[in-house]
Write a protein that holds these residues in place. Structure first.
Motif, PDB file in Angstrom:
ATOM      1  N   LEU A   1       0.828  -1.200   0.000  1.00  0.00           N
ATOM      2  CA  LEU A   1       0.000   0.000   0.000  1.00  0.00           C
ATOM      3  C   LEU A   1       0.866   1.257   0.000  1.00  0.00           C
ATOM      4  CD1 LEU A   1      -2.743  -1.033   2.596  1.00  0.00           C
ATOM      5  CD2 LEU A   1      -2.959  -0.928   0.101  1.00  0.00           C
ATOM      6  N   SER A   2       2.088   1.134   0.470  1.00  0.00           N
ATOM      7  CA  SER A   2       3.033   2.244   0.444  1.00  0.00           C
ATOM      8  C   SER A   2       3.790   2.234  -0.872  1.00  0.00           C
ATOM      9  CB  SER A   2       4.022   2.133   1.605  1.00  0.00           C
ATOM     10  OG  SER A   2       5.107   3.024   1.436  1.00  0.00           O
ATOM     11  N   PRO A   3       3.994   3.390  -1.488  1.00  0.00           N
ATOM     12  CA  PRO A   3       4.772   3.399  -2.741  1.00  0.00           C
ATOM     13  C   PRO A   3       6.203   2.919  -2.536  1.00  0.00           C
ATOM     14  CG  PRO A   3       4.387   5.641  -1.933  1.00  0.00           C
ATOM     15  CD  PRO A   3       3.530   4.739  -1.128  1.00  0.00           C
ATOM     16  N   PHE A   4       6.726   3.030  -1.332  1.00  0.00           N
ATOM     17  CA  PHE A   4       8.084   2.566  -1.074  1.00  0.00           C
ATOM     18  C   PHE A   4       8.192   1.051  -1.144  1.00  0.00           C
ATOM     19  CE2 PHE A   4       7.797   6.692   1.017  1.00  0.00           C
ATOM     20  CZ  PHE A   4       8.947   7.300   0.567  1.00  0.00           C
ATOM     21  N   GLY A   5       7.077   0.344  -0.975  1.00  0.00           N
ATOM     22  CA  GLY A   5       7.105  -1.108  -1.040  1.00  0.00           C
ATOM     23  C   GLY A   5       7.371  -1.662  -2.416  1.00  0.00           C
ATOM     24  N   HIS A   6       7.266  -0.827  -3.449  1.00  0.00           N
ATOM     25  CA  HIS A   6       7.446  -1.294  -4.823  1.00  0.00           C
ATOM     26  C   HIS A   6       8.842  -1.013  -5.367  1.00  0.00           C
ATOM     27  CE1 HIS A   6       3.087  -1.975  -5.172  1.00  0.00           C
ATOM     28  NE2 HIS A   6       2.958  -0.867  -4.468  1.00  0.00           N
ATOM     29  N   LEU A   7       9.654  -0.271  -4.649  1.00  0.00           N
ATOM     30  CA  LEU A   7      10.959   0.120  -5.162  1.00  0.00           C
ATOM     31  C   LEU A   7      11.982  -0.989  -4.950  1.00  0.00           C
ATOM     32  CD1 LEU A   7      11.129   3.793  -3.816  1.00  0.00           C
ATOM     33  CD2 LEU A   7      10.663   3.067  -6.156  1.00  0.00           C
ATOM     34  N   PRO A   8      12.988  -1.068  -5.822  1.00  0.00           N
ATOM     35  CA  PRO A   8      14.077  -2.033  -5.595  1.00  0.00           C
ATOM     36  C   PRO A   8      14.879  -1.666  -4.359  1.00  0.00           C
ATOM     37  CG  PRO A   8      14.602  -0.567  -7.425  1.00  0.00           C
ATOM     38  CD  PRO A   8      13.173  -0.293  -7.061  1.00  0.00           C
TER      39      PRO A   8
ATOM     40  N   MET B   1      18.583  -3.517  -9.830  1.00  0.00           N
ATOM     41  CA  MET B   1      17.819  -2.336 -10.201  1.00  0.00           C
ATOM     42  C   MET B   1      16.739  -2.701 -11.214  1.00  0.00           C
ATOM     43  SD  MET B   1      17.105   0.760  -9.896  1.00  0.00           S
ATOM     44  CE  MET B   1      16.109   1.956 -10.784  1.00  0.00           C
ATOM     45  N   THR B   2      15.496  -2.378 -10.903  1.00  0.00           N
ATOM     46  CA  THR B   2      14.374  -2.552 -11.834  1.00  0.00           C
ATOM     47  C   THR B   2      13.740  -1.186 -12.072  1.00  0.00           C
ATOM     48  OG1 THR B   2      12.940  -3.093  -9.957  1.00  0.00           O
ATOM     49  CG2 THR B   2      13.902  -4.938 -11.166  1.00  0.00           C
ATOM     50  N   TRP B   3      13.677  -0.800 -13.333  1.00  0.00           N
ATOM     51  CA  TRP B   3      13.233   0.550 -13.660  1.00  0.00           C
ATOM     52  C   TRP B   3      11.720   0.699 -13.707  1.00  0.00           C
ATOM     53  CZ3 TRP B   3      16.459   4.545 -13.633  1.00  0.00           C
ATOM     54  CH2 TRP B   3      17.824   4.289 -13.745  1.00  0.00           C
ATOM     55  N   THR B   4      10.996  -0.395 -13.922  1.00  0.00           N
ATOM     56  CA  THR B   4       9.549  -0.272 -14.128  1.00  0.00           C
ATOM     57  C   THR B   4       8.826   0.388 -12.947  1.00  0.00           C
ATOM     58  OG1 THR B   4       9.571  -2.210 -15.580  1.00  0.00           O
ATOM     59  CG2 THR B   4       7.440  -1.550 -14.658  1.00  0.00           C
TER      60      THR B   4
ATOM     61  N   THR C   1       6.795   7.588 -11.076  1.00  0.00           N
ATOM     62  CA  THR C   1       7.043   8.933 -11.591  1.00  0.00           C
ATOM     63  C   THR C   1       5.900   9.400 -12.465  1.00  0.00           C
ATOM     64  OG1 THR C   1       9.443   8.539 -11.532  1.00  0.00           O
ATOM     65  CG2 THR C   1       8.656  10.364 -12.886  1.00  0.00           C
ATOM     66  N   ALA C   2       5.409   8.506 -13.334  1.00  0.00           N
ATOM     67  CA  ALA C   2       4.272   8.861 -14.189  1.00  0.00           C
ATOM     68  C   ALA C   2       3.030   9.145 -13.351  1.00  0.00           C
ATOM     69  CB  ALA C   2       4.002   7.734 -15.178  1.00  0.00           C
ATOM     70  N   LEU C   3       2.820   8.349 -12.308  1.00  0.00           N
ATOM     71  CA  LEU C   3       1.683   8.579 -11.420  1.00  0.00           C
ATOM     72  C   LEU C   3       1.798   9.928 -10.725  1.00  0.00           C
ATOM     73  CD1 LEU C   3      -0.897   7.471 -10.083  1.00  0.00           C
ATOM     74  CD2 LEU C   3       0.571   6.388  -8.363  1.00  0.00           C
ATOM     75  N   ALA C   4       3.017  10.273 -10.298  1.00  0.00           N
ATOM     76  CA  ALA C   4       3.237  11.563  -9.642  1.00  0.00           C
ATOM     77  C   ALA C   4       2.945  12.717 -10.586  1.00  0.00           C
ATOM     78  CB  ALA C   4       4.670  11.651  -9.117  1.00  0.00           C
ATOM     79  N   VAL C   5       3.390  12.597 -11.830  1.00  0.00           N
ATOM     80  CA  VAL C   5       3.131  13.645 -12.821  1.00  0.00           C
ATOM     81  C   VAL C   5       1.633  13.788 -13.056  1.00  0.00           C
ATOM     82  CG1 VAL C   5       3.438  14.298 -15.234  1.00  0.00           C
ATOM     83  CG2 VAL C   5       5.378  13.413 -13.924  1.00  0.00           C
ATOM     84  N   ALA C   6       0.926  12.659 -13.166  1.00  0.00           N
ATOM     85  CA  ALA C   6      -0.518  12.700 -13.433  1.00  0.00           C
ATOM     86  C   ALA C   6      -1.271  13.347 -12.269  1.00  0.00           C
ATOM     87  CB  ALA C   6      -1.029  11.286 -13.681  1.00  0.00           C
ATOM     88  N   MET C   7      -0.974  12.948 -11.044  1.00  0.00           N
ATOM     89  CA  MET C   7      -1.684  13.519  -9.899  1.00  0.00           C
ATOM     90  C   MET C   7      -1.368  14.998  -9.729  1.00  0.00           C
ATOM     91  SD  MET C   7      -1.875  10.607  -6.896  1.00  0.00           S
ATOM     92  CE  MET C   7      -0.103  10.421  -6.716  1.00  0.00           C
ATOM     93  N   THR C   8      -0.121  15.383 -10.003  1.00  0.00           N
ATOM     94  CA  THR C   8       0.219  16.808  -9.926  1.00  0.00           C
ATOM     95  C   THR C   8      -0.557  17.607 -10.960  1.00  0.00           C
ATOM     96  OG1 THR C   8       2.448  16.283  -9.127  1.00  0.00           O
ATOM     97  CG2 THR C   8       2.104  18.470 -10.059  1.00  0.00           C
ATOM     98  N   GLY C   9      -0.659  17.062 -12.181  1.00  0.00           N
ATOM     99  CA  GLY C   9      -1.416  17.760 -13.219  1.00  0.00           C
ATOM    100  C   GLY C   9      -2.881  17.918 -12.866  1.00  0.00           C
ATOM    101  N   VAL C  10      -3.497  16.854 -12.321  1.00  0.00           N
ATOM    102  CA  VAL C  10      -4.907  16.941 -11.926  1.00  0.00           C
ATOM    103  C   VAL C  10      -5.080  17.939 -10.786  1.00  0.00           C
ATOM    104  CG1 VAL C  10      -6.868  15.654 -11.001  1.00  0.00           C
ATOM    105  CG2 VAL C  10      -5.398  14.606 -12.725  1.00  0.00           C
TER     106      VAL C  10
END
Length: 546
Positions: free
Chosen positions: A502-509, A516-519, A525-534
């Motif tokens: 549930l925490s975004p930190f749980g998905h990071l390598p 290192m996994t970039w996905t 990052t894309a989610l952050a950009v989208a929420m900032t735009g909204v």
């Protein structure tokens, strides 16, 4: 002297005494109503703070029992503290190897720090914040005494700390009634010391934000003094420990032949600081301060909205930067003793490896410390984003937006500092971590940068909530606190991975040491950009609050 003269003199003295008493009562007129109003306003914040701090303390015995299941293992970790100065600086010395004693060692100091933060926020909110917004002047036009707001604020802090003390004492009573009571009173005592300290600072400064920052700095200095003292000695006898109010909590020795005579130190500090705050409150006008803010230039460096945002937030950025550099250095020093602390305890190794995501204990410990820095950095980005909310609700945003400054341009200055500042403090935290451990800086700095997408995600959520409605903005604190709680005690409590995710930190390598996994980083990052735009779109369309 005639009988008539004596009677007149007695009458004059009596009248004078009644006048003093009446004056004193007038100074506190309206305290009850203001206290009820403060408790109503904080009906969510106070239980949330007290509940989270209490949960951290009450969950510790079971966590420790899971990690150190036998008396021999608990005795072994107590012996390790005698020889490892870096770990003592972080947690303090161990005075008892019982579950209660280890609980006081592991979480007692941090519970005191959190109680201090809760208390300073309560006091500043109901004193300087009210004056800065202009509400106090309106309230004071009624039958409200000069010292009533300060009294109500301190009583509200007392209620919060009293509830926290009772929660800790009652929840840990099974580990020993006397030790539980001593720990609860000491944690509440630290909270009240910094409540009265915040009351003094609120009289000296003209800004609520500055009052919080200065009191928070004093709280941090108290913890550093305690850490330095604990590092120097293994029995808490250092003068540096005794100078710090956080050190007094340690010196009560809860669950280890309690030193009840230490508790009056809290009462004396509260009484002295409270008297100073009352004296200062009676010597100034509402809205004024003893250290007025120096007027800044209206042109030049403050000619743009971004420059104004930097001027408003530069102190916070500097404070967080120095704090992360110091914390990184402390974590790096701890890493050297990680193997000694774990020893042959398989359960401790399992928890650290679960948090760090790998088998090597040193790399796992470094990854765990990097993750902790990232979760704390999320608090910075949320606070920096919500500075927009503070500027709007205090009506300071309206004069800026009344000029040729659009809302997006105004908001972008604060967001650039929030998101850019998160990168800066993570790099400084990584620098301190690498220097403290003496390792190659490249992998550690890279690991710190990997945390940034998760930090930005929580910051962008704050932008989203604020942009949709200013009433939703404080909810960002709850989400950031949940992420910190899951990352801190989730692995120790063996919380399922689905909950940790549930925490975004749980998905990071888990870096350094892992693959290192970039996905996940790109998705966050894309989610952050989208929420900032909204969020910015919502800010552009809605009305500003009055």
């Amino acid at each position: 002297m005639t009988a008539t003269d004596a009677t007149d003199a007695t009458t004059a003295k009596t009248a004078s005494a009644f006048a003093v008493r009446a004056g004193g009562s007038r100074q506190l007129a309206g305290t009850g109503a203001l206290l009820r109003f403060a408790l109503r306003r904080d009906r969510v914040m106070m239980p949330l703070w007290a509940g989270v701090i209490g949960l951290l303390v009450l969950s510790m015995p079971n966590s420790l029992k899971t990690v150190y299941s036998t008396p021999a293992e608990r005795a072994d970790v107590a012996r390790q503290m005698l020889t490892n100065s870096s770990l003592r600086a972080t947690y303090g010395p161990v005075f008892s190897d019982s579950l209660g004693g280890l609980t006081a060692w592991r979480i007692g100091g941090y519970a005191g720090v959190f109680a201090g933060i809760m208390s300073l926020l309560i006091v500043v909110r109901h004193t300087r914040d009210e004056e800065e917004s202009g509400r106090q002047e309106l309230i004071s036009s009624a039958m409200v005494g000069r010292r009533a707001p300060l009294t109500a604020a301190l009583l509200a802090a007392f209620v919060a700390n009293g509830a926290l003390a009772l929660l800790i004492a009652g929840g840990l009573a099974g580990q020993g009634g006397a030790g539980a009571l001593a720990l609860g009173l000491a944690v509440g005592g630290v909270g009240m010391v910094f409540a009265t300290m915040a009351a003094i600072v609120a009289q000296l400064t003209e800004s609520a934000r500055l009052a919080k920052g200065l009191t928070g700095g004093l709280l941090g200095a108290a913890f550093v003094l305690k850490a330095a003292g604990d590092s120097a000695t293994d029995d808490g006898s250092s003068p540096l420990t005794w100078i710090s109010p956080v050190g007094w909590l340690e010196e009560t020795r809860s669950f280890a032949d309690e030193r009840w005579w230490v508790l009056p130190l809290f009462a004396a500090a509260v009484a002295i600081q409270g008297a100073v705050a009352y004296e200062l409150a009676g010597r100034r006008d509402v809205g004024m301060s003893f250290l007025p803010t120096r007027p800044g230039p209206a042109t030049g460096r403050l000619g743009t909205a971004g420059a104004l945002a930097w001027r408003l937030q530069r102190g916070a950025v500097l404070g967080w930067s120095l704090g992360f550099l110091a914390a990184g250095a402390a974590f790096g020093g701890m890493t050297k003793g990680a193997s000694d602390l774990v020893g042959n305890n398989d359960k401790t190794r399992e928890i650290i490896e679960r948090m760090g995501g790998q088998a090597g204990i040193t790399d796992a410990f470094l990854a765990t410390m990097v993750g902790m820095l990232g979760m704390v950095a999320a608090l910075f980005v949320v606070a920096s984003v919500l500075r927009l909310h503070g500027e709007e609700t205090s009506q300071r945003a309206e004069p800026v937006l009344a000029n040729a400054v659009g809302r997006l341009r105004w908001a972008s200055g604060h967001l650039a500092i929030a998101f850019g500042g998160a990168v800066l403090i993570m790099l400084l935290g990584g620098l301190g971590l690498g220097l403290g451990y003496g390792a190659d800086l490249g992998p550690i700095l890279g690991a710190c940068l990997v945390q940034v997408p998760a930090i930005w995600t929580l910051g962008s959520l704050a932008v989203l909530l604020y942009g949709l409605s200013p009433h939703l903005a404080p909810g960002a604190w709850a989400v950031a606190g949940l992420a910190l709680l899951l990352g801190w005690i989730g692995p120790a409590l063996n919380v399922p991975q689905t909950v940790l995710d549930l925490s975004p930190f749980g998905h990071l390598p888990k870096l350094p040491g892992g693959a290192m996994t970039w996905t996940p980083a790109l998705v966050l990052t894309a989610l952050a950009v989208a929420m900032t735009g909204v969020g910015l779109a919502g800010l552009r369309r809605r009305d500003l609050s009055g």
